[in-house]
Design an enzyme around this catalytic site. Structure first.
Site, PDB file in Angstrom:
ATOM      1  N   HIS A 112      -7.682 -18.683  46.663  1.00  0.00           N
ATOM      2  CA  HIS A 112      -7.669 -18.547  45.202  1.00  0.00           C
ATOM      3  C   HIS A 112      -7.737 -17.088  44.763  1.00  0.00           C
ATOM      4  CE1 HIS A 112      -7.903 -22.852  45.138  1.00  0.00           C
ATOM      5  NE2 HIS A 112      -9.014 -22.827  45.841  1.00  0.00           N
TER       6      HIS A 112
ATOM      7  N   GLU B 242      -2.786 -16.724  39.618  1.00  0.00           N
ATOM      8  CA  GLU B 242      -4.048 -17.338  39.220  1.00  0.00           C
ATOM      9  C   GLU B 242      -4.012 -17.450  37.694  1.00  0.00           C
ATOM     10  OE1 GLU B 242      -6.039 -18.693  41.293  1.00  0.00           O
ATOM     11  OE2 GLU B 242      -5.099 -17.812  43.073  1.00  0.00           O
TER      12      GLU B 242
END
Length: 245
Positions: free
Chosen positions: A206, A66
């Site tokens: 995510h 990320e």
């Protein structure tokens, strides 16, 4: 007069005593050790030939990052690493790695909302050098797998160069490219589309570790199809993928 700016000083120290003393002179001992370890991993990986390894026994690390944005060369940074070990088509859920990273910059609000990683959460997180070392200790010499690997490769290369002046030397496979080869007529190859197509349960999107785990499950399902087409080794898979647009 000798150039004693950081780059010039590093080169001078390197000529005087070699890489390790140079690193130790320029940085604190712990940081120098981290950098030396990262460089040694990249050097060893360049020696490995993996093409003859059977797909049913190859050791892999499926990973995800990320980040604060999309451009590591314009100030964006890694904010978390997630990874899981896979051997052939066997997912090792107990062999995982996860680390937040302090990016030394503000995480944009839209990234906080997308990833759930806030600026407060990374305040006491490891810096990039230490988190990268932890990730590479987990990976060792294994083949890397990611989905849409261009983004992750750019950020890894940027991190490796920024911290240790080396480039990524691991083999990297992309589940998106494998899916394109197997299903060339699909309208889309994003992770959500493929998870749905192959019946992989979606947990949390995510999140670096959760995305890595879901991508690993996708890898295992893709390998069933790959092997059904008579592909037996890593080298054979690379050969077929080289013809995929």
């Amino acid at each position: 007069m000798k150039d004693m700016r950081p780059a010039g000083r590093m080169w001078h120290l390197y000529k005087m005593g070699g890489l390790t003393p140079a690193l130790t002179s320029m940085f604190d001992v712990q940081s120098a050790q981290q950098m030396a370890f990262i460089r040694s991993i990249m050097k060893e990986q360049r020696k490995n030939s993996l093409y003859e390894i059977p797909l049913d026994t190859v050791e892999l690390v499926v990973f995800d990052l990320e980040t604060t944005g999309f451009s590591p060369y314009n100030g964006d940074e890694i904010i978390s690493f997630g990874a899981v070990t896979v051997t052939g088509r066997s997912l090792s859920e107990k062999e995982t790695f996860y680390s937040l990273v302090n990016p030394r910059r503000t995480i944009p609000r839209e990234i906080e909302e997308l990833t759930g990683i806030t600026n407060e959460m990374v305040t006491d997180a490891p810096d990039l050098l230490h988190a990268l070392r932890g990730f590479l200790e987990f990976v060792q010499q294994k083949v890397l797998v990611a989905h849409g690997s261009g983004h992750d490769k750019h950020f890894l290369n940027s991190a490796l160069w920024k911290t240790s002046k080396v480039n990524l030397s691991h083999r990297l496979l992309d589940t998106m490219m494998i899916a394109k080869w197997l299903n060339p007529r699909l309208p889309a190859f994003d992770l959500d589309t493929l998870l749905d197509l192959y019946g992989v349960e979606v947990t949390v999107r995510h999140h670096a570790l959760e995305d890595a785990l879901m991508t690993a499950e996708l890898w295992c399902k893709l390998m069933l199809e790959v092997e059904s087409r008579g592909i037996q080794t890593l080298g054979e898979l690379y050969t077929h993928l080289s013809h995929t647009n």
